[in-house]
Design a protein around this motif. Structure first.
Motif, short mmCIF file in Angstrom:
data_model
loop_
_atom_site.label_atom_id
_atom_site.label_comp_id
_atom_site.label_asym_id
_atom_site.label_seq_id
_atom_site.Cartn_x
_atom_site.Cartn_y
_atom_site.Cartn_z
N THR A 149 -8.89 9.30 88.59
CA THR A 149 -7.63 9.24 88.02
C THR A 149 -6.97 7.81 88.11
O THR A 149 -5.77 7.74 87.62
N LYS A 184 -2.88 6.43 83.10
CA LYS A 184 -1.64 6.63 82.79
C LYS A 184 -1.38 7.95 82.38
O LYS A 184 -1.50 8.37 81.26
N LEU A 241 -0.58 12.85 92.73
CA LEU A 241 -0.53 12.53 91.23
C LEU A 241 0.74 12.24 90.80
O LEU A 241 1.30 11.48 90.10
N LYS A 244 1.98 9.00 89.52
CA LYS A 244 1.81 8.69 88.34
C LYS A 244 3.27 8.89 87.45
O LYS A 244 3.72 8.38 86.39
#
Length: 198
Positions: free
Chosen positions: A48, A52, A149, A153
């Motif tokens: 991960t 992107k 995440l 992200k």
């Protein structure tokens, strides 16, 4: 000899066919299993790191399955496959795809409409995901990684610390985590958010 697992509070017991999905025959204890799973999870985290991800990629059934597969595919044959058996927690197995789709659609709505602050959105998603219990095992670790995440992200924020403890072992931190999850089950996310940040 086979795998012997002593389950602790909050863990989902595996059915015999799921247990037979173990890919490493030399694993015989919970401790050995935890060690191999952790090594696999660390590889998934590495996977991960360079990605992107936009909300439209993260909030898909494909990503949910792919992440679980990356986390457990070196240990379990069924990694990334939705469970087909009923568990001590979670919804009926035949409802998993429907409930997950609803959650993913809700999450996209939350993002697009700025419905919640980042921490609440990530924890709200994590809690609903673990409540669905998509997979035979690994749902807690999978949902925590998803929350991380989301923070990293989608919001460019620091990931959660999750009590700075190993939540797989029967520790005080795990007890606090389970307690916070039960409060979240009653629609009170405050303790779970606080725990995730502690």
């Amino acid at each position: 000899m086979g795998l012997t697992i002593e389950y602790i509070e909050g863990q989902t017991p595996l059915d015999e066919p799921e247990n037979e999905g173990l890919l490493i025959s030399s694993i015989t204890t919970r401790e050995e299993l935890d060690e191999f799973e952790q090594l696999n999870i660390e590889k998934a985290i590495q996977w991960t790191l360079g990605k992107k991800l936009k909300a439209e990629q993260l909030f898909t059934e494909k990503f949910i399955r792919d992440l679980h597969k990356k986390m457990y595919s070196e240990v379990w044959k069924w990694a990334g496959s939705f469970r087909t058996t009923e568990k001590n927690i979670g919804i009926k197995s035949y409802l998993i795809a429907i409930e997950l789709k609803q959650l993913l659609d809700d999450a996209l709505f939350w993002i697009n409409n700025k419905t919640y602050e980042p921490e609440e959105l990530a924890i709200r998603f994590k809690h609903r995901l673990v409540s669905i219990h998509c997979f035979a095992n690994g749902n807690g670790r999978h949902s925590r990684l998803m929350a991380d995440l989301i923070m990293e992200k989608l919001f460019n924020r620091t990931i959660f610390t999750w009590g700075s403890a190993n939540l797989v072992k029967p520790t005080e931190a795990r007890g606090n985590y389970i307690k916070a999850l039960r409060e979240a089950d009653k629609h009170d996310l405050e303790s779970l958010i606080a725990f995730a940040k502690s």
